[in-house]
Structure formats: structure tokens, C-alpha cells
Design an enzyme around this catalytic site. Sequence first.
Site, mmCIF file in Angstrom:
data_model
loop_
_atom_site.group_PDB
_atom_site.id
_atom_site.type_symbol
_atom_site.label_atom_id
_atom_site.label_comp_id
_atom_site.label_asym_id
_atom_site.label_seq_id
_atom_site.Cartn_x
_atom_site.Cartn_y
_atom_site.Cartn_z
ATOM 1 N N HIS A 1 54.457 36.095 3.433
ATOM 2 C CA HIS A 1 55.394 35.244 2.700
ATOM 3 C C HIS A 1 55.960 34.104 3.560
ATOM 4 O O HIS A 1 55.950 32.941 3.168
ATOM 5 C CB HIS A 1 56.579 36.059 2.170
ATOM 6 C CG HIS A 1 56.174 37.224 1.329
ATOM 7 N ND1 HIS A 1 55.234 37.134 0.337
ATOM 8 C CD2 HIS A 1 56.586 38.508 1.322
ATOM 9 C CE1 HIS A 1 55.093 38.320 -0.238
ATOM 10 N NE2 HIS A 1 55.903 39.165 0.345
ATOM 11 N N ASP B 1 50.247 36.005 -3.257
ATOM 12 C CA ASP B 1 51.481 36.052 -2.487
ATOM 13 C C ASP B 1 52.523 35.543 -3.479
ATOM 14 O O ASP B 1 52.569 34.345 -3.775
ATOM 15 C CB ASP B 1 51.422 35.144 -1.263
ATOM 16 C CG ASP B 1 52.681 35.303 -0.419
ATOM 17 O OD1 ASP B 1 53.768 35.381 -1.009
ATOM 18 O OD2 ASP B 1 52.579 35.349 0.809
ATOM 19 N N HIS B 2 53.341 36.450 -3.995
ATOM 20 C CA HIS B 2 54.163 36.047 -5.147
ATOM 21 C C HIS B 2 55.190 34.974 -4.770
ATOM 22 O O HIS B 2 55.711 34.296 -5.636
ATOM 23 C CB HIS B 2 54.802 37.256 -5.838
ATOM 24 C CG HIS B 2 55.902 37.891 -5.063
ATOM 25 N ND1 HIS B 2 55.689 38.868 -4.143
ATOM 26 C CD2 HIS B 2 57.220 37.672 -5.080
ATOM 27 C CE1 HIS B 2 56.837 39.231 -3.625
ATOM 28 N NE2 HIS B 2 57.799 38.523 -4.169
ATOM 29 N N ARG C 1 44.419 56.939 -13.482
ATOM 30 C CA ARG C 1 43.914 58.308 -13.603
ATOM 31 C C ARG C 1 44.565 59.107 -14.731
ATOM 32 O O ARG C 1 43.960 60.028 -15.262
ATOM 33 C CB ARG C 1 44.112 59.042 -12.270
ATOM 34 C CG ARG C 1 43.098 58.607 -11.230
ATOM 35 C CD ARG C 1 43.346 59.295 -9.915
ATOM 36 N NE ARG C 1 44.671 58.965 -9.408
ATOM 37 C CZ ARG C 1 45.127 59.311 -8.224
ATOM 38 N NH1 ARG C 1 44.377 60.019 -7.420
ATOM 39 N NH2 ARG C 1 46.318 58.953 -7.825
ATOM 40 N N LYS D 1 66.038 43.801 6.565
ATOM 41 C CA LYS D 1 66.559 44.700 5.522
ATOM 42 C C LYS D 1 68.017 44.991 5.834
ATOM 43 O O LYS D 1 68.453 44.873 6.986
ATOM 44 C CB LYS D 1 65.794 46.034 5.565
ATOM 45 C CG LYS D 1 64.288 45.883 5.463
ATOM 46 C CD LYS D 1 63.847 45.964 4.048
ATOM 47 C CE LYS D 1 62.342 45.871 3.939
ATOM 48 N NZ LYS D 1 61.935 45.432 2.604
HETATM 49 P P1 NAD Z 1 51.795 52.929 -7.184
HETATM 50 O O1 NAD Z 1 51.498 54.051 -6.247
HETATM 51 O O2 NAD Z 1 53.092 52.943 -7.906
HETATM 52 O O3 NAD Z 1 50.655 52.848 -8.284
HETATM 53 C C1 NAD Z 1 49.319 52.999 -7.974
HETATM 54 C C2 NAD Z 1 48.507 53.071 -9.251
HETATM 55 O O4 NAD Z 1 47.149 53.298 -8.872
HETATM 56 C C3 NAD Z 1 48.876 54.185 -10.212
HETATM 57 O O5 NAD Z 1 48.671 53.735 -11.532
HETATM 58 C C4 NAD Z 1 47.849 55.263 -9.900
HETATM 59 O O6 NAD Z 1 47.573 56.099 -11.026
HETATM 60 C C5 NAD Z 1 46.650 54.398 -9.614
HETATM 61 N N1 NAD Z 1 45.647 55.081 -8.783
HETATM 62 C C6 NAD Z 1 45.807 55.643 -7.563
HETATM 63 N N2 NAD Z 1 44.640 56.175 -7.157
HETATM 64 C C7 NAD Z 1 43.733 55.960 -8.135
HETATM 65 C C8 NAD Z 1 42.377 56.257 -8.313
HETATM 66 N N3 NAD Z 1 41.673 56.917 -7.380
HETATM 67 N N4 NAD Z 1 41.778 55.860 -9.448
HETATM 68 C C9 NAD Z 1 42.459 55.180 -10.404
HETATM 69 N N5 NAD Z 1 43.751 54.860 -10.296
HETATM 70 C C10 NAD Z 1 44.373 55.243 -9.174
HETATM 71 O O7 NAD Z 1 51.597 51.590 -6.335
HETATM 72 P P2 NAD Z 1 52.206 50.151 -6.682
HETATM 73 O O8 NAD Z 1 53.546 50.048 -6.044
HETATM 74 O O9 NAD Z 1 52.085 49.889 -8.118
HETATM 75 O O10 NAD Z 1 51.254 49.185 -5.830
HETATM 76 C C11 NAD Z 1 49.960 48.816 -6.249
HETATM 77 C C12 NAD Z 1 49.414 47.790 -5.259
HETATM 78 O O11 NAD Z 1 50.257 46.644 -5.254
HETATM 79 C C13 NAD Z 1 49.383 48.267 -3.814
HETATM 80 O O12 NAD Z 1 48.284 47.649 -3.176
HETATM 81 C C14 NAD Z 1 50.681 47.730 -3.237
HETATM 82 O O13 NAD Z 1 50.593 47.556 -1.848
HETATM 83 C C15 NAD Z 1 50.759 46.410 -3.948
HETATM 84 N N6 NAD Z 1 52.109 45.856 -4.075
HETATM 85 C C16 NAD Z 1 53.062 46.492 -4.798
HETATM 86 C C17 NAD Z 1 54.320 45.929 -4.937
HETATM 87 C C18 NAD Z 1 55.399 46.580 -5.767
HETATM 88 O O14 NAD Z 1 56.435 45.941 -5.992
HETATM 89 N N7 NAD Z 1 55.213 47.802 -6.214
HETATM 90 C C19 NAD Z 1 54.611 44.692 -4.333
HETATM 91 C C20 NAD Z 1 53.609 44.042 -3.596
HETATM 92 C C21 NAD Z 1 52.368 44.647 -3.484
#
Ligand code: NAD
Length: 484
Positions: A240, A177-178, A51, A331
Site C-alpha cells: 500500500h 491493492d485496494h 467448500r 497498529k
Molecule cells: P477466509 O479464511 O475468511 O476465507 C477463505 C475462503 O476460502 C472461505 O470461503 C473458505 O471456504 C475458502 N477455502 C479455503 N480453502 C478452500 C479450498 N481448499 N477449496 C475451496 N475453498 C476454500 O479468508 P479471507 O479473509 O476471506 O481472505 C481471502 C484472501 O483475501 C486471502 O488471500 C487474504 O490474504 C486476502 N485478503 C483478505 C482481506 C480481508 O479483509 N479479509 C484483505 C486483504 C486480503
Amino acid sequence: MVSRVIPVDTFDLVIFGATGDLATRKILPALYRRDLAGQLAEGARIIGAARTEFTDDTWRAEVRSVLDETLPADLRDTVALDRFLGRLGYVPIDVRGEAGWPELAARMRADVVQAYYFSVGPSLFGDLAQRLHVHGMNTAECRIVVEKPFGHDLETARALNATLAAHFDEHQIYRIDHYLGKETVQNLMAIRFGNMLFEPLWNAQYVDHIQITVAETVGVAGRGGYYDKSGAMRDMVQNHMMQLLCLIAMEPPYAFEPDAVRDEKLKVIRALDPVQPADIVRGQYAAGNGHASYLDDAENPASRTESFIALKAHVSSWRWKGTPFYLRTGKRMRARTSEIAITFKDPPHSIFGAQEGQKSNVLAIRLQPNEGIKLKVTIKEPGPGGMRLVEVPLDMSFAEALGTSDRDIADAYERLIMDVIRGNQTLFMRGDEVEAAWAWTDPIIAAWESREEVPQSYDPGSSGPEDALMLMHRDGRRWREVKP
Ligand code: NAD
């Protein structure tokens, strides 16, 4: 030994949620490292979509500053960084709105691999799939990548699968699943199925028990709200740890091919017995060592969510009948470590009599830190002092054995993203696997919820609650030490 790098086909990879934590910490650095290694074709492009109102240039500057800050010195290479940044483009998009979509569609090239990384919350997956369809971007060969959590239970996972299936075939959906991208996890398959040595012993007749431990030192502060709705069972065990268990327990697939491997994993999940309440211990970390308690971190003083779980599982199959699988994750534990340990049975008769040094053989597969595999064997203690036995490790740290450094071992995200481009789903979860895992997990969670069970408190920096030790002791076994 330097690993061979085979360049992947030219691609357009769109990262939805490109400004988020996952994209910034994992996806973009992984792509940079593959580019540095020479794996990205000249015309490969990465398009950020989120966004924030970036232009191509302002997003490049943003990514440059993130990489400048986070890359270790030996990975900084001005030429490679400029080349990588030159691949980046950006389209501001609200997944739920209409703006930006025509521009994104116009940027996609028809003659290259097209991949869409859903790095946004799962509540947006449906909208994303729908918009990609409406704007003609769900071509027959494109791929989508989705992250965990994949559903909250069986019902939501089914709904999510159905949502994606409305616009994409299963062969286009890459559920990450990393853990499956880790070098050691793949080595587990190489060791099992590439050697004659272990497979004949890989069964209940010779294996006493298996332990899988995923311990973290961090708490949930900062993401307590999210975690409190999930807990260790949903956050770690259902995905995992279940995947690791599958790779240990599965029968040899007929080929190292996506559906052959995934069919075998699915059979394991379906063969898992329901877990008895007496075989589960749940915990919540207390305050201590300068850290707040779980309840404070979760900002929910009445929370019954577990930050630790230990359980005993059984796979009802000819191969594994009678061999328990002990799973433990938490944790704020003593050390950060992920390990699988296969403990073999004792020899049927010791010709050396009762000797301190004679211990069970253990094959320990370490996922982090310091990926590697160790086999503990009994030998004679050197010297003239008679036949005294001693246990020694046959150590296969990849770094030493292959002359590689940890740096050469590709991060899980690097391997998995390249697999998406290569169109290889072997290391990704299939929809029915995820549903089967929830079908096993749901009744366990429902049982403790119906009893309104409160997790036991455990000290931060410990190995979890006392009862988790008892879970093993009462079977005459011990957990392996949680150590770095
Ligand atoms: P985050 O909240 O940091 O980032 C979300 C992103 O989505 C941002 O770029 C935001 O601008 C964008 N976004 C949100 N709503 C939006 C919309 N309506 N339109 C366009 N863009 C939009 O989240 P994250 O930690 O990066 O996680 C992303 C996904 O990965 C999630 O499904 C999370 O569960 C999964 N995940 C994250 C991690 C991690 O290490 N961060 C690990 C495993 C899984």
C-alpha cells in the site's frame, strides 16, 4: 452532482472463497452497491464457489441475511436486493479436489466477460490456476483477480508470478491493492496531471519533504498468527505505502493507460535507495487502555515482528534528489487515519519578517476517514491590526465541493471490481512492480533479522515509539499529528 453510471458488459464472476471474510465483508456488498447504482447489466451473474455445501438457494439466503445485517438503512432496497440475489449461484468446490469443477465449467457462458476472483489464501492460487486450465476455463479473454499478500519476499513473489503465468497472460492478471481504488488516490493523479498549478513545484527544488502515514487503532488480536509472520513492513509498506509513494514520485505517464502508468511507477521503485538502519524505527505496542500487548495478541512472547514502522526513504532521480519521503504505519495508534502530506519549502525570503503565522505550505491528501484534499496557505489575518499572517486551509472535501455524500463515493472494491469487468488494469499492480517492491524490501528485512533486532515498545493510543519522533527531529522536521 451525481456521478454518471455507465453499465459494464455482461459478466460471469466466480468468487472462489465466497463464504470467507473478504467475500462477505467486501466483495459481495461492493457488487450489491454497484447493482443498486445501476451498473450491472441485466444478465450479469455471480457464482460463489467454496467448500461449504450450499445450493444456489441456501447461499442466496445466506447472502441475504449478511446484507440485511450489514447494509446501512439507506442502501436497503427490497427490489434491488431481490434483483441482486437473483444473480447469485453457487457451486460447492474444493479447490484441491475434482468435485464441482465440471459443474462450474458448464455454468460459464462463452459470450460474456468471465472473471475469477481468487478470494482464498495464496497457497491455493497454484491449484486454482491449474484447475481452471484443466477444465478449459482459462479462456484467452478471462480475468483472474488476486489479493495481497502477493508473496512473502522476492523469491515467493517470483514463484507466484511464474505459477500464474503458466496459465494466464499478464493482461489477464489483476493484482488488487485496494488503496489504488480509493477516490482520493485517483484524485492525486488528477490534481498532479490535470492542472498546471502543482506539477512545476512537484520536485526537490520546492518540496521539502513528504510524509505518508497509515495509522490504525486496532491491534492484531484474532489474526495475530498471520500477522506475526508478516509485520508492518510486509503487510503495509511493501504494497500500500509503496504504491502511494509511487503515485507521488512518478513522472507524468504519456497517457492514463495501464502500462504507461505502471511503467512510471516501476521506475520509482527501482530508483529507491537502500534504507540505512539508522533511518528505520520499528515498534511493538505494549499493553494498556484495556488492551493486550502485541506479544499477547500474537501469542508469541518472543516475537520480533513489528506492529509499527517508520522509515526515511530517498528516490534517486533528478526530480527527487534530496527530498526525503517519511513513511510511518502502525497498529494501536492514536487514531485511524491514512494521509499523504507534501510539505513545500519556505519562501526564500520573508518580507514580513519572522512571523508566527507564516508556515510552510502543506498539501494534505487524506485517504481515510473523510477522503479529501487540503492545501494550507498563508494569508493576512483579517482586520485592521496591521500585517499579521495566519495559516488557513483551502479545503476540498469532495462531499462539499461536489455536492456528493460519502455514500456516493464508491468504495475501493466497487471501483476495482468494475475495472476488472471493464478490462482496465491501470489501478492494478503489474508482476514486475510487485517483484521490484520486494527487491527493495527484502534486504531491509534481512538486515534487521541478521541483527536479531527487537522492536521498541510503544504505548497504545500513541504515535509510536519515541525514536520515530527522533527520526524526524534530527532532520529538523516533525511528524504531522495522528488525528481522526
Ligand atoms: P477466509 O479464511 O475468511 O476465507 C477463505 C475462503 O476460502 C472461505 O470461503 C473458505 O471456504 C475458502 N477455502 C479455503 N480453502 C478452500 C479450498 N481448499 N477449496 C475451496 N475453498 C476454500 O479468508 P479471507 O479473509 O476471506 O481472505 C481471502 C484472501 O483475501 C486471502 O488471500 C487474504 O490474504 C486476502 N485478503 C483478505 C482481506 C480481508 O479483509 N479479509 C484483505 C486483504 C486480503
